[in-house]
Structures are given as structure tokens and as C-alpha cells.
Write a protein that holds these residues in place. Structure first.
Motif, PDB file in Angstrom:
ATOM      1  N   ARG A 110      -4.437   3.106  -8.644  1.00 47.35           N
ATOM      2  CA  ARG A 110      -4.666   4.240  -7.736  1.00 47.35           C
ATOM      3  C   ARG A 110      -5.977   4.052  -6.990  1.00 47.35           C
ATOM      4  O   ARG A 110      -6.942   3.503  -7.519  1.00 47.35           O
ATOM      5  CB  ARG A 110      -4.710   5.550  -8.540  1.00 47.35           C
ATOM      6  CG  ARG A 110      -5.005   6.793  -7.708  1.00 47.35           C
ATOM      7  CD  ARG A 110      -5.041   8.036  -8.569  1.00 47.35           C
ATOM      8  NE  ARG A 110      -3.728   8.347  -9.104  1.00 47.35           N
ATOM      9  CZ  ARG A 110      -2.791   9.043  -8.449  1.00 47.35           C
ATOM     10  NH1 ARG A 110      -3.034   9.461  -7.213  1.00 47.35           N
ATOM     11  NH2 ARG A 110      -1.641   9.292  -9.007  1.00 47.35           N
ATOM     12  N   LEU A 113      -6.170   6.548  -1.338  1.00 48.45           N
ATOM     13  CA  LEU A 113      -5.045   6.684  -0.418  1.00 48.45           C
ATOM     14  C   LEU A 113      -3.698   6.796  -1.133  1.00 48.45           C
ATOM     15  O   LEU A 113      -2.657   6.895  -0.486  1.00 48.45           O
ATOM     16  CB  LEU A 113      -5.020   5.493   0.547  1.00 48.45           C
ATOM     17  CG  LEU A 113      -6.248   5.378   1.458  1.00 48.45           C
ATOM     18  CD1 LEU A 113      -6.209   4.085   2.261  1.00 48.45           C
ATOM     19  CD2 LEU A 113      -6.328   6.578   2.389  1.00 48.45           C
ATOM     20  N   GLY A 114      -3.717   6.792  -2.467  1.00 53.02           N
ATOM     21  CA  GLY A 114      -2.459   6.963  -3.183  1.00 53.02           C
ATOM     22  C   GLY A 114      -2.375   6.039  -4.386  1.00 53.02           C
ATOM     23  O   GLY A 114      -3.379   5.489  -4.851  1.00 53.02           O
ATOM     24  N   ARG A 135       5.911   1.991  -4.783  1.00 53.57           N
ATOM     25  CA  ARG A 135       4.744   2.418  -3.995  1.00 53.57           C
ATOM     26  C   ARG A 135       5.078   3.527  -3.011  1.00 53.57           C
ATOM     27  O   ARG A 135       4.476   3.633  -1.937  1.00 53.57           O
ATOM     28  CB  ARG A 135       4.164   1.229  -3.248  1.00 53.57           C
ATOM     29  CG  ARG A 135       5.152   0.580  -2.286  1.00 53.57           C
ATOM     30  CD  ARG A 135       4.479  -0.418  -1.377  1.00 53.57           C
ATOM     31  NE  ARG A 135       5.444  -1.030  -0.475  1.00 53.57           N
ATOM     32  CZ  ARG A 135       5.115  -1.897   0.467  1.00 53.57           C
ATOM     33  NH1 ARG A 135       3.863  -2.248   0.635  1.00 53.57           N
ATOM     34  NH2 ARG A 135       6.044  -2.417   1.245  1.00 53.57           N
ATOM     35  N   GLY A 137       5.073   6.478  -0.734  1.00 51.16           N
ATOM     36  CA  GLY A 137       4.049   7.403  -0.260  1.00 51.16           C
ATOM     37  C   GLY A 137       2.654   6.836  -0.166  1.00 51.16           C
ATOM     38  O   GLY A 137       1.734   7.542   0.263  1.00 51.16           O
ATOM     39  N   TYR A 138       2.433   5.561  -0.527  1.00 49.19           N
ATOM     40  CA  TYR A 138       1.084   5.030  -0.414  1.00 49.19           C
ATOM     41  C   TYR A 138       0.704   4.887   1.056  1.00 49.19           C
ATOM     42  O   TYR A 138       1.468   4.339   1.856  1.00 49.19           O
ATOM     43  CB  TYR A 138       0.953   3.674  -1.119  1.00 49.19           C
ATOM     44  CG  TYR A 138      -0.454   3.136  -1.035  1.00 49.19           C
ATOM     45  CD1 TYR A 138      -1.490   3.757  -1.729  1.00 49.19           C
ATOM     46  CD2 TYR A 138      -0.766   2.048  -0.222  1.00 49.19           C
ATOM     47  CE1 TYR A 138      -2.790   3.300  -1.630  1.00 49.19           C
ATOM     48  CE2 TYR A 138      -2.073   1.582  -0.121  1.00 49.19           C
ATOM     49  CZ  TYR A 138      -3.078   2.218  -0.818  1.00 49.19           C
ATOM     50  OH  TYR A 138      -4.363   1.781  -0.705  1.00 49.19           O
ATOM     51  N   GLY A 139      -0.511   5.336   1.419  1.00 50.39           N
ATOM     52  CA  GLY A 139      -0.897   5.392   2.825  1.00 50.39           C
ATOM     53  C   GLY A 139      -1.893   4.360   3.282  1.00 50.39           C
ATOM     54  O   GLY A 139      -2.378   4.434   4.421  1.00 50.39           O
ATOM     55  N   GLY A 140      -2.227   3.371   2.454  1.00 56.25           N
ATOM     56  CA  GLY A 140      -3.213   2.375   2.823  1.00 56.25           C
ATOM     57  C   GLY A 140      -2.622   1.222   3.603  1.00 56.25           C
ATOM     58  O   GLY A 140      -1.403   1.143   3.809  1.00 56.25           O
ATOM     59  N   PRO A 141      -3.474   0.281   4.028  1.00 57.93           N
ATOM     60  CA  PRO A 141      -2.998  -0.843   4.841  1.00 57.93           C
ATOM     61  C   PRO A 141      -2.201  -1.872   4.050  1.00 57.93           C
ATOM     62  O   PRO A 141      -1.453  -2.655   4.628  1.00 57.93           O
ATOM     63  CB  PRO A 141      -4.301  -1.464   5.370  1.00 57.93           C
ATOM     64  CG  PRO A 141      -5.322  -1.115   4.324  1.00 57.93           C
ATOM     65  CD  PRO A 141      -4.936   0.248   3.828  1.00 57.93           C
TER      66      PRO A 141
END
Length: 371
Positions: A110, A113-114, A135, A137-141
Motif C-alpha cells: 500500500r 495512492l492505493g 490491483r 482501483g490503484y491510482g498511481g503510475p
């Protein structure tokens, strides 16, 4: 099926410190860095072109690299396919129940960003492992635990991974096909009408001695997992090892031999890569002099001299064409390479093209032995 895969997240590589893979992916192939991590003796860099993502794990730490498994392999290698699944925990339990080895049980990671959960399973194909990733809903790059790397937009030569090819030990394709079918939901994709999945497609060398057996596998409609191709040598090769046998020797066992990257414009992509220093494989001169080949290329709206200049192969008919070009190895050990592929309605891999690649690699090997 035990763990149906939804899409390919990334392909991971393990290389020693200072190996130039990450640099070459950017400079020659137009990938751009998107996220990085440095911890525990590892430098991890995720690079992207379109939907194709490569994760370069550089170094050798005392612990496992995040989202993967260090195979402690003797040479640089493409070692891991990371696949999105609905539930990493459920998938790992189902595969363990089938007798699969799960050296990295489900781990939850974690950041701000998620979160994501992953597990790593060993495949029966040499040093190749499979990361099962959840993963949603994870909002990272990229993935939790990595920091974003600012970079300019890439040139867009590559849009996604079209297929991955495993070099297999002779006679092992049927067992590998069943494993990927039973464990991950792949099924046989015929490359020729009426093809027997136990036999695959046999491509004999021009001399009639030796050749390749190819077995293609794909996941059900609706998933975005690339086609998986199993390649093994046919008996009877003369004049030294063929390219699959050479891979098995130099890689020190079965493994991921090449990745086919889809490009919307193979002529432009190959030209730009050559200018950037990319080393492309040269087909035999006789390829472009085959009866009907010039007409076939013209029917596709292309110039024969333009294709021959960059070693681009073309196969197909009835308005459906396939174009391919292959790089030389990305590693000094002469093992793993990349393929650029453009499809104009064609869904297979082009038997004539495969035979031409076979012959060109054999000829290059002969030249190297004479040097």
C-alpha cells in the motif's frame, strides 16, 4: 482453470548492475520510464510504450524484488509475466491446490495512492515465474511502492505486447500446453487448419532437415493477455545448433526467448530504431526473390525495396497481411530478442516468415563461426 488471467500487467527482467537494458529500451525502442524503486540491493525501473510495460530489476538483493522473484539465474533474462487476476489470494490457493509452487504467498502493498496484492508462482518453463496481481482501483503510475519518474511522452512506436514466445526443451510442449490450460485458462490457438494441439505447427527448414514446432495458446475472449507461443526444435538439424537449441544452451535452460511488440507502422518504427542504433536481423536475400513475393508486397501497398532495406518480412493474401522484423539479441549472451509486428487482418504468424527467420538466424550463426 485455477486462476484465469484478465490482462498482462508487465514483463519483468533480471539483469546485473550496469547492464544497459533499461537504457536501450529508452534510446532504441522508444520506451519511457514511468516509475522506479530502489531498496534492498535492487534498482527497479518500469518503462512503458503504449500498453506494453517492462520492469527491469537490476542488481541482486538479499530479499526478493517487489512484485517478483529473483530466480538467481546465471545470465540476464526475461523472467516473469505479471498477470492481472480478480483475486491474488484465491488464485494462489487454487494453484497451490493443483500442486504448483508458490514461493511468494500473497503480499499486500500500500501507498498513498492505493493498494495491491500479489503472489508469485513458478511455472514449469525454466526460470519463468508468474506474478498474480490484484490491483483494482490503484491510482498511481505503476504499482504501490514505486515513485513516479517524470519523463517526456514517448514516440509511440509500440502500442502493446502482441505475443510472447517460450523456447522449450524438445518434447515438452504438450505438457506445458496442458499446464497453462489447466492453471491459467489458456486454450489452443490453431496456426493451421485442423492442427492437432499435441503436435502444433511444424515448420521445416528449407533443407528439409530440422525446423520448429510451434504451439500457440490464447486466453478466452474478453481478456487482454497476449498470445503465448511454445517453440521447440524438430530433430534433424545439421551444421550446428538451431536458434532454439542455441537459446537453451546459452540461456542455460528453457525460458522466454522473445516478445512480439505490436506497432501501427512497422516501416517507420524500424527506420527510427535503426537510426537510434537498433540492430535488426537481416533475412536471407532469397526471401525477397521468391516467386510471387514482389507481387505480394505490392498488393499490400508497399515497396519491396523499402521492406528489404530494413529486413521486414511480409506474409498473407486475400487482403490480410502480416509484417514482422526481428532484432538481434538484447544481451551479450545472444539469447533474448524483440520482434516488431504489424497486422493487417492476419491473425497467425506467417509460416514463410518463420522459415525465413529460421534461415537467417542459421546463416548468421554460420557467419559468426567463420569469423
Amino acid at each position: 482453470m485455477a486462476a484465469p488471467a484478465r490482462r498482462l500487467c508487465h514483463v519483468a527482467f533480471h539483469v546485473p548492475a550496469g547492464q544497459p537494458l533499461a537504457r536501450d529500451l529508452q534510446r532504441v525502442f522508444g520506451f519511457r520510464p514511468v516509475a522506479a524503486r530502489a531498496a534492498g540491493g535492487w534498482r527497479q525501473l518500469a518503462l512503458r510504450s503504449g500498453d506494453a510495460v517492462f520492469l527491469v530489476n537490476e542488481g541482486a538483493g538479499p530479499a526478493e524484488p517487489l512484485y517478483g522473484l529473483d530466480p538467481r539465474h546465471a545470465v540476464p533474462s526475461a523472467t516473469n509475466l505479471c498477470l492481472d487476476v480478480d483475486s491474488a489470494g484465491a488464485a494462489a490457493r487454487a494453484l497451490a491446490a493443483r500442486g504448483c509452487r508458490v514461493p511468494v504467498p500473497p503480499v499486500r502493498v500500500r501507498d498513498a495512492l492505493g493498494a495491491a496484492t500479489y503472489a508469485v508462482v513458478r511455472s514449469p518453463a525454466g526460470n519463468l515465474s508468474l506474478t498474480l496481481l490484484e490491483r483494482a482501483g490503484y491510482g498511481g503510475p505503476f504499482l504501490p511502492g514505486f515513485r513516479a519518474v517524470p519523463s517526456a511522452p514517448g514516440p509511440g512506436w509500440v502500442s502493446h505486447v502482441d505475443h510472447v514466445t517460450l523456447a522449450c526443451a524438445p518434447g515438452s510442449s504438450p505438457a506445458l500446453r496442458r499446464w497453462f490450460q489447466d492453471c491459467l485458462g489458456f486454450h489452443h490457438l490453431p496456426l493451421s487448419p485442423g492442427e492437432d494441439p499435441e503436435l502444433g505447427l511444424e515448420i521445416t527448414a528449407a533443407s528439409g532437415r530440422g525446423g520448429l514446432r510451434l504451439t500457440a495458446l490464447q486466453t478466452p475472449p474478453g481478456s487482454a493477455v497476449p498470445t503465448l507461443v511454445l517453440a521447440e526444435s524438430l530433430p534433424g538439424t545439421t551444421g550446428g545448433q538451431d536458434q532454439v537449441e542455441q537459446f537453451l544452451t546459452r540461456h542455460r535452460g528453457p525460458g522466454l526467448q522473445h516478445i512480439g511488440l505490436y506497432t501501427p507502422n512497422i516501416v517507420e518504427a524500424s527506420e527510427r530504431m535503426a537510426v537510434a542504433g537498433g540492430r535488426l536481423l537481416t533475412p536471407p536475400e532469397a526471401y525477397y526473390q521468391q516467386p510471387g513475393k514482389e507481387e505480394q508486397i505490392l498488393a499490400a501497398g508497399l515497396e519491396p525495396r523499402l521492406l528489404s532495406r530494413r529486413g521486414i518480412l511480409l506474409d498473407g493474401d486475400k487482403g490480410k497481411f502480416l509484417l514482422q522484423v526481428f532484432t538481434k539479441s538484447l544481451f551479450a549472451e545472444d539469447t533474448f530478442f524483440l520482434e516488431l509486428i504489424q497486422r493487417r487482418g492476419a491473425t497467425g504468424f506467417g509460416q514463410d516468415n518463420i522459415r525465413a527467420l529460421w534461415q537467417s538466424v542459421q546463416e548468421e550463426g554460420a557467419r559468426a563461426r567463420e569469423a
